[in-house]
Write an enzyme that holds these catalytic residues in place. Structure first.
Site, PDB file in Angstrom:
ATOM      1  N   GLU A 137       0.822  -1.216   0.000  1.00 54.65           N
ATOM      2  CA  GLU A 137       0.000   0.000   0.000  1.00 54.65           C
ATOM      3  C   GLU A 137       0.852   1.261   0.000  1.00 54.65           C
ATOM      4  OE1 GLU A 137      -2.953   0.247   3.100  1.00 54.65           O
ATOM      5  OE2 GLU A 137      -4.391  -0.932   1.965  1.00 54.65           O
ATOM      6  N   HIS A 196       8.839 -26.678  -0.828  1.00 59.36           N
ATOM      7  CA  HIS A 196       8.210 -27.816  -1.502  1.00 59.36           C
ATOM      8  C   HIS A 196       7.060 -27.360  -2.388  1.00 59.36           C
ATOM      9  CE1 HIS A 196      10.445 -30.815   0.957  1.00 59.36           C
ATOM     10  NE2 HIS A 196      10.557 -29.747   1.725  1.00 59.36           N
ATOM     11  N   LYS A 210     -14.038  -0.424  -4.003  1.00 56.60           N
ATOM     12  CA  LYS A 210     -15.122  -0.066  -3.071  1.00 56.60           C
ATOM     13  C   LYS A 210     -16.240   0.665  -3.800  1.00 56.60           C
ATOM     14  CE  LYS A 210     -12.276   0.614   1.047  1.00 56.60           C
ATOM     15  NZ  LYS A 210     -11.755   1.627   1.958  1.00 56.60           N
TER      16      LYS A 210
HETATM   17  O1  PA5 Z   1      -3.704   1.110   5.827  1.00 58.31           O
HETATM   18  C1  PA5 Z   1      -4.848   1.476   5.722  1.00 58.31           C
HETATM   19  O2  PA5 Z   1      -5.184   2.660   5.866  1.00 58.31           O
HETATM   20  C2  PA5 Z   1      -5.964   0.486   5.424  1.00 58.31           C
HETATM   21  O3  PA5 Z   1      -5.518  -0.815   5.290  1.00 58.31           O
HETATM   22  C3  PA5 Z   1      -6.973   0.499   6.544  1.00 58.31           C
HETATM   23  O4  PA5 Z   1      -6.323   0.151   7.735  1.00 58.31           O
HETATM   24  C4  PA5 Z   1      -8.121  -0.458   6.271  1.00 58.31           C
HETATM   25  O5  PA5 Z   1      -8.706  -0.181   5.040  1.00 58.31           O
HETATM   26  C5  PA5 Z   1      -9.166  -0.373   7.367  1.00 58.31           C
HETATM   27  O6  PA5 Z   1      -9.639   0.936   7.455  1.00 58.31           O
HETATM   28  P1  PA5 Z   1     -10.431   1.431   8.727  1.00 58.31           P
HETATM   29  O7  PA5 Z   1      -9.547   1.325   9.892  1.00 58.31           O
HETATM   30  O8  PA5 Z   1     -10.818   2.839   8.420  1.00 58.31           O
HETATM   31  O9  PA5 Z   1     -11.640   0.523   8.858  1.00 58.31           O
END
Ligand code: PA5
Length: 447
Positions: free
Chosen positions: A286, A307, A421
């Protein structure tokens, strides 16, 4: 130092001139991070967190963890992505991937809201039958679909089982301080809340209440974890790549990227590293994967995956490098028994420690993969303590930020996560998405 970089298995893959030039870029990236003027600078609260964390809240986390430990058989932790992976990685690393099956005086911990699987949800509900339950709902935004659905289900379960007053004592919410709807709802419902700081993004949040509350509920020493993170922070502040393992790691992986190695495989030789791998993949994927740039983060557990994926790593497309986590001390050793009939021909290792065989497998694999054209960065990790987990987490976070700045991306946003989303909301009929829905349905028909 709890974390050290061993570069011996990079010999022949990186040259001094490339490392020297990347070192200059890493120092500039470090200056940018320190100046607080780089891209995403409103999300760098994690940098000073091991020193500046909210001590009052930390004390409240410990009190809440004691209360949870006393009042339930099962703690259900609801969250996804950065609101889930760090806590699970810590519990598996410090305690065990089989934590729930261990003899212990702490509750079983199950994670929910990290999938939309009907099977996973119904299985967990069935496991919870007849048990005393507490909930820790973790969502910075408070509106993420997966955890929100799970929260609806478990909140209703607790309200039915304990009444609203009883449920109130068992629901703990970790969310945004003021902005989110979850905070408002929790205050109205009377749930105890903990904060995801405004300037800490999800994947950098394991050292906040996001990770600390579930980790403390598992009986892990969160003071030691924060001390490890603090000592790691001090090492990461150094502007000398010889003394700063995070800079060194960032330098080598970027030299390798520029040499065409666009996939990094994080390798562990212990099953308790599996969820650390998952946490690391989110952190790096990310943070770096944007603007058509970045190293693709993959992971394996050896010798298990020798393996399966071992063949590809040894002989497949040569765009790979590995980063091997070498934990120096895991637990008391186990001695391989003798077999008088020597059916498997392994008596030459009877009486040897199993850890010796595992570390020999690692050495053999490092050499074989080098011979197959795969460079290896080795991250030497002292042990599997809470202190070392905190140290390692901060090391990876810092190296990730430096790598992102070397690449020229904002390592603290995740704009690409929104695409699926929006489509999902449109296809599910969320008000406001009508035009998009018609267009997507037309495309789905043509597939
Ligand atoms: O790193 C990030 O920002 C995302 O992975 C969020 O942690 C994830 O989408 C969950 O979001 P939230 O904590 O708003 O539910």
């Amino acid at each position: 130092m709890s974390v050290k970089i061993n570069n011996k298995f990079l010999d022949g893959f990186v040259n001094e001139a490339d490392v020297a030039s990347m070192t200059k870029r890493a120092y500039s990236a470090q200056e940018l991070l320190k100046s607080k003027k780089g891209p995403g600078n409103d999300y760098i609260g994690w940098v000073e967190l091991p020193e500046n964390y909210d001590k009052d809240e930390f004390a409240r986390i410990k009190i809440a963890a004691e209360k949870i430990k006393k009042s339930c058989d099962i703690l259900v932790v609801i969250g996804i992505g950065g609101s889930y992976l760090g806590a699970r990685a810590a519990i598996e690393f410090v305690k065990s991937p089989l934590y729930n099956n261990l003899k212990k005086d702490t509750p079983d911990i199950y994670f929910a809201g990290n999938t939309i699987s009907t099977t996973a949800l119904t299985e967990l509900l069935s496991i919870c039958e007849g048990k005393d339950i507490c909930l820790n709902v973790i969502s910075k935004s408070g509106t993420t679909t997966e955890p929100a659905i799970a929260f609806r289900v478990f909140k209703a379960l607790l309200n039915e089982k304990y009444g609203e007053q009883g449920a109130r004592e068992r629901i703990f919410v970790t969310t945004d301080k003021e902005r989110g709807t979850l905070k408002q709802f929790s205050d109205e419902a009377g749930y105890e809340t903990f904060v995801v700081p405004d300037d800490v993004g999800g994947r950098y949040s394991v050292l906040t209440a996001v990770g600390l509350l579930p980790i403390a509920c598992a009986g892990i020493d969160i003071e030691a974890m924060m001390k490890g993170a603090y000592d790691s922070m001090k090492a990461c502040e150094l502007s000398d790549s010889e003394k700063n393992p995070a800079l060194s790691y960032a330098i080598y992986r970027n030299v390798l990227l520029e040499a065409g190695k666009s996939t990094e495989i994080l390798v562990g030789y212990e099953p308790y590293l599996l969820m650390l791998n998952e946490w690391w993949k989110q952190l790096y994927g990310e943070s770096e994967g944007k603007e058509h740039k970045g190293i693709f983060p993959a992971s394996v557990i050896f010798s298990t995956d020798l393996h399966s994926l071992g063949q590809y790593i040894q002989d497949g497309k040569r765009n790979l490098f590995e980063t091997v986590i070498d934990v120096k001390k895991s637990c008391e050793d186990f001695i391989i028994p003798n077999d008088p009939r020597n059916v498997d021909g392994l008596n030459f290792i009877s009486g040897e420690a199993l850890s010796h065989v595992n570390s020999t497998a690692m050495l053999a694999t490092l050499i074989a993969h080098n011979d197959g054209g795969v460079p290896n960065i080795v991250v030497e990790v002292k042990d599997k303590s809470a202190y070392t987990f905190g140290y390692l987490v901060y090391f990876f976070e810092y190296a990730c930020a430096i790598s992102g700045y070397i690449l020229g991306v904002n390592p603290f946003d995740q704009p690409g996560v929104e695409a699926y989303k929006k489509n999902m909301f449109a296809l599910l009929g969320k008000p406001g998405y009508e035009g998009m829905r018609a267009e997507l349905e037309k495309r789905a028909l043509n597939k």
